[in-house]
Scaffold this motif. Structure first.
Motif, short mmCIF file in Angstrom:
data_model
loop_
_atom_site.label_atom_id
_atom_site.label_comp_id
_atom_site.label_asym_id
_atom_site.label_seq_id
_atom_site.Cartn_x
_atom_site.Cartn_y
_atom_site.Cartn_z
N PHE A 293 -61.00 10.34 39.81
CA PHE A 293 -59.50 10.32 39.17
C PHE A 293 -58.64 9.16 38.61
CE2 PHE A 293 -57.19 11.15 42.92
CZ PHE A 293 -56.34 11.47 42.79
N ALA A 294 -57.60 9.42 37.90
CA ALA A 294 -56.74 8.20 37.92
C ALA A 294 -55.32 8.39 37.88
CB ALA A 294 -57.13 6.99 36.85
N LEU A 295 -54.16 7.77 37.90
CA LEU A 295 -53.08 8.13 37.78
C LEU A 295 -52.98 6.82 37.19
CD1 LEU A 295 -51.00 8.07 40.95
CD2 LEU A 295 -51.73 10.19 39.60
N GLY A 296 -52.09 7.36 35.79
CA GLY A 296 -51.41 6.33 35.00
C GLY A 296 -50.19 6.69 34.41
N SER A 297 -49.24 5.94 33.07
CA SER A 297 -47.57 6.12 33.16
C SER A 297 -47.70 6.58 31.75
CB SER A 297 -46.96 4.92 33.99
OG SER A 297 -47.02 3.75 32.61
N ASP A 298 -46.59 7.23 31.48
CA ASP A 298 -46.80 7.42 29.60
C ASP A 298 -45.38 7.46 29.80
OD1 ASP A 298 -46.68 9.09 27.14
OD2 ASP A 298 -48.13 10.33 27.93
N THR A 299 -44.69 6.26 28.42
CA THR A 299 -43.73 6.23 27.66
C THR A 299 -43.69 6.82 26.61
OG1 THR A 299 -43.63 4.23 29.34
CG2 THR A 299 -42.26 4.01 27.51
N GLY A 300 -44.74 6.82 26.14
CA GLY A 300 -45.02 6.77 24.35
C GLY A 300 -46.29 7.51 24.06
N GLY A 301 -47.14 7.99 25.62
CA GLY A 301 -48.02 8.62 24.64
C GLY A 301 -49.06 7.70 25.48
N ILE B 61 -60.84 12.60 27.82
CA ILE B 61 -61.09 13.09 28.92
C ILE B 61 -59.48 14.01 28.98
CG2 ILE B 61 -62.48 11.48 30.92
CD1 ILE B 61 -59.69 10.20 30.80
N VAL B 62 -58.76 13.94 30.04
CA VAL B 62 -57.81 15.31 29.98
C VAL B 62 -56.57 14.17 30.55
CG1 VAL B 62 -56.73 17.36 31.28
CG2 VAL B 62 -59.20 17.46 30.58
N GLY B 63 -55.58 14.40 30.03
CA GLY B 63 -54.39 13.67 30.40
C GLY B 63 -53.45 14.53 30.27
N MET B 64 -52.48 14.18 31.15
CA MET B 64 -51.50 15.32 31.73
C MET B 64 -50.22 14.42 31.51
SD MET B 64 -49.21 17.79 31.66
CE MET B 64 -49.83 18.85 31.37
N LYS B 65 -48.87 14.75 30.95
CA LYS B 65 -47.64 13.74 30.65
C LYS B 65 -46.84 14.93 31.39
CE LYS B 65 -43.47 12.42 29.28
NZ LYS B 65 -42.56 13.28 29.25
N PRO B 66 -45.63 14.23 32.59
CA PRO B 66 -45.72 16.01 32.51
C PRO B 66 -43.65 15.69 32.05
CG PRO B 66 -46.78 14.96 34.72
CD PRO B 66 -46.89 13.99 33.50
N GLY C 83 -48.67 10.51 36.07
CA GLY C 83 -49.10 11.62 34.80
C GLY C 83 -50.54 10.99 35.67
N PRO C 84 -51.88 12.50 35.49
CA PRO C 84 -53.20 12.31 36.01
C PRO C 84 -53.52 12.22 34.89
CG PRO C 84 -51.99 14.81 36.24
CD PRO C 84 -51.14 14.03 35.71
N LEU C 85 -55.22 10.97 34.97
CA LEU C 85 -56.51 11.56 34.03
C LEU C 85 -57.17 11.75 34.57
CD1 LEU C 85 -54.46 8.17 33.65
CD2 LEU C 85 -55.99 8.85 31.22
N ALA D 26 -54.45 19.25 36.89
CA ALA D 26 -54.06 20.69 37.97
C ALA D 26 -54.08 20.49 39.79
CB ALA D 26 -53.69 22.44 37.72
N LEU D 27 -54.93 19.89 39.96
CA LEU D 27 -55.06 19.69 41.20
C LEU D 27 -53.92 18.75 41.73
CD1 LEU D 27 -59.09 20.70 42.28
CD2 LEU D 27 -56.64 21.91 42.54
N ILE D 28 -54.33 17.51 40.83
CA ILE D 28 -53.28 15.94 40.87
C ILE D 28 -52.49 16.25 40.76
CG2 ILE D 28 -53.53 14.01 40.74
CD1 ILE D 28 -55.66 14.96 41.78
N LEU D 29 -51.71 17.21 40.02
CA LEU D 29 -50.35 16.90 40.00
C LEU D 29 -49.49 17.92 41.15
CD1 LEU D 29 -47.73 16.35 37.99
CD2 LEU D 29 -48.63 18.81 36.75
#
Length: 492
Positions: free
Chosen positions: A170-178, A189-194, A215-217, A225-228
């Motif tokens: 898994f990876a962590l990213g940051s989301d400012t506008g997507g 893959i699955v990407g979550m912006k909390p 958020g996690p990728l 969900a596990l990473i969040l």
């Protein structure tokens, strides 16, 4: 499972817990995979091989002693290179911070360290998270593992590519506008912006402070969900951190969507949306209806102004946040200068890339005397309208469904000469950051070229559990259909 690098986080937890594979063996599989494919993909800036093996050995030693370990112990991860890692370079993919080594860990790194997660390295990104393709990195571009002639999306393109190519569990990213959701969609893959504030921004190098969110990728919804679960939490060092009680985001995954009301906004299906993406998203909506959800047609007029408001707000905040990079205390410093004014000018001219300079200049203009009311103040007023629009829809519906991007991943270099066209690719993702609500991107099919198409699910503040429930129901349904989602294993 035929190879370790195609396993999900959930599978690795079970395998290590049953002693079928050690943490060190798991990490070595991923390091071998990185050595094999990353020269072509370019997902990483820094690879921490020695430290990763040491962390894995420590996990194995504790497990051998019969210690009760955290759930994610021994799971290998990639970390976006704008998240501070103590003793390991955090470059923001920039010349300005090319040799910067933070003296502290970000909050999310403290959380992962407590979980004994193994860090494989720092993932490539657009410089200071400004971009949509990960071609704006000072070091090298990242390529899409599904087709190396295409972009992986951005700015968290390195994080998305690492997961999609099997270079990290898994990876962590940051989301400012997507910047989490769009590369997740492009890479399948699955990407979550909390929700804004659910995950502390302490230790995240700021782009636009009122919009940024970590958020996690991941490969699957359950993994996300596990990473969040691991990274969410209150942090007194972040004034915007929410004092929200801990939740188990896996708890309601299997409850299904029976009776759920899903809004379909007309403004997300207008001009500019490719026929292939529109067809797949509408078929996904129909699939939800088959699963027992109710589809609700809605209008969100303010969405037409969201992109313009976003680029004014984000650029204004960037021009303020990046003022700290002046060559005085840390980071790049120009070699020759006559006085302090020239030091500032040369350091920033030489240290920042083209896209970063463009946004700083735009932000400085929007905040300047005589233009503040016309641009920045107006953008903040639009922000209020967008938040009210979302509230109005969520008073009637549980979830909003939309495309993630107007197209699938396009060719490397295809949009570099036209930044405005590239900015248009954020049109469906930026409203979420403006409103501070959560959203998840997940694969829902492919186009004629076999490139992934992503669907976006948006929910009201702190509705992550409901979004995971809706996303999981779709994922399970698509896993049982030949024309459904995108296989987790990369093509490489």
């Amino acid at each position: 499972m035929t190879d370790g690098f195609s396993a999900t986080v959930d599978q690795l937890i079970q395998l290590q817990g049953a002693n079928e594979i050690s943490a060190k063996e798991t990490v070595q599989i991923y390091l071998d995979r990185i050595q094999q494919v990353d020269p072509e993909i370019g997902a990483y800036i820094t690879i921490t091989e020695e430290t990763a093996l040491q962390q894995a050995e420590a996990v194995d030693a504790l497990r051998a002693q019969g210690e009760t370990l955290p759930l994610l112990a021994g799971i290998p991860a990639a970390i976006k290179d704008n998240i501070c890692t103590k003793g390991v370079k955090t470059t923001c993919a920039s010349k300005m911070l090319a040799s910067f080594v933070p003296p502290y860990d970000a909050f999310v790194m403290e959380q992962l360290t407590d979980q004994r997660v193994v860090m494989l390295g720092k993932a490539n990104m657009d410089e200071f998270a400004m971009g949509s393709t990960t071609e704006n990195s000072y070091f090298h571009p990242t390529k899409n593992p599904r087709n190396p002639q295409r972009v992986p999306g951005g700015s968290s393109g390195g994080s998305a590519a690492a997961v999609a190519a099997g270079e990290a569990a898994f990876a962590l990213g940051s989301d400012t506008g997507g910047s989490i959701r769009q590369p997740a969609a492009f890479c399948g893959i699955v990407g979550m912006k909390p929700t804004y504030g659910l995950v502390s921004r302490y230790g995240l190098v700021a782009f636009a402070s009122s919009l940024d969110q970590i958020g996690p990728l991941t490969r699957t919804v359950r993994d996300s969900a596990l990473i969040l679960n691991a990274i969410a939490g209150h942090d007194c060092r972040d004034a915007t951190s929410l004092a929200h009680p801990a939740e188990d985001y896996t708890r309601d995954l299997e409850k299904g969507v029976q009776g759920m009301r899903i809004a379909i906004p007309r403004e997300y299906f207008g001009e500019g949306l490719s026929a292939a993406v529109k067809d797949r998203i509408l078929k996904t909506a129909a699939l939800y209806e088959k699963l027992g959800a109710e589809l609700v047609d809605v209008s969100m007029e303010s969405m037409k102004s969201a992109l313009a408001a976003y680029y004014v707000i984000s650029s204004a905040e960037a021009s303020s946040n990046l003022a700290r990079f002046d060559g005085i205390r840390y980071g790049y410093r120009a070699a020759e200068y006559a006085d302090i004014d020239e030091l500032y000018k040369k350091t920033r001219s030489e240290g920042f890339g083209r896209e970063v300079k463009r946004r700083i200049m735009l932000g400085s203009f929007a905040l300047s005397s005589g233009y503040y009311d016309a641009y920045y103040k107006k953008a903040l007023q639009v922000r209020t309208l967008i938040m009210n629009d979302f509230k109005r829809v969520f008073d009637r519906c549980d979830v909003i469904l939309s495309p993630v991007a107007p197209t699938t991943a396009y060719g490397l270099g295809e949009k570099c000469s036209d930044p405005l066209e590239m900015y248009m690719g954020d049109i469906y993702t930026v409203p979420v950051n403006i409103a501070g609500i959560p959203a998840i991107s997940m694969p829902c099919g492919v186009d004629a070229d076999g490139m992934p198409i992503g669907v976006q699910l948006m929910g009201p503040t702190l509705s992550e559990a409901a979004l995971y429930r809706a996303a999981y129901a779709l994922e399970q349904e698509m896993n049982g259909t030949e024309s459904g989602g995108v296989k987790n294993a990369a093509r490489l």
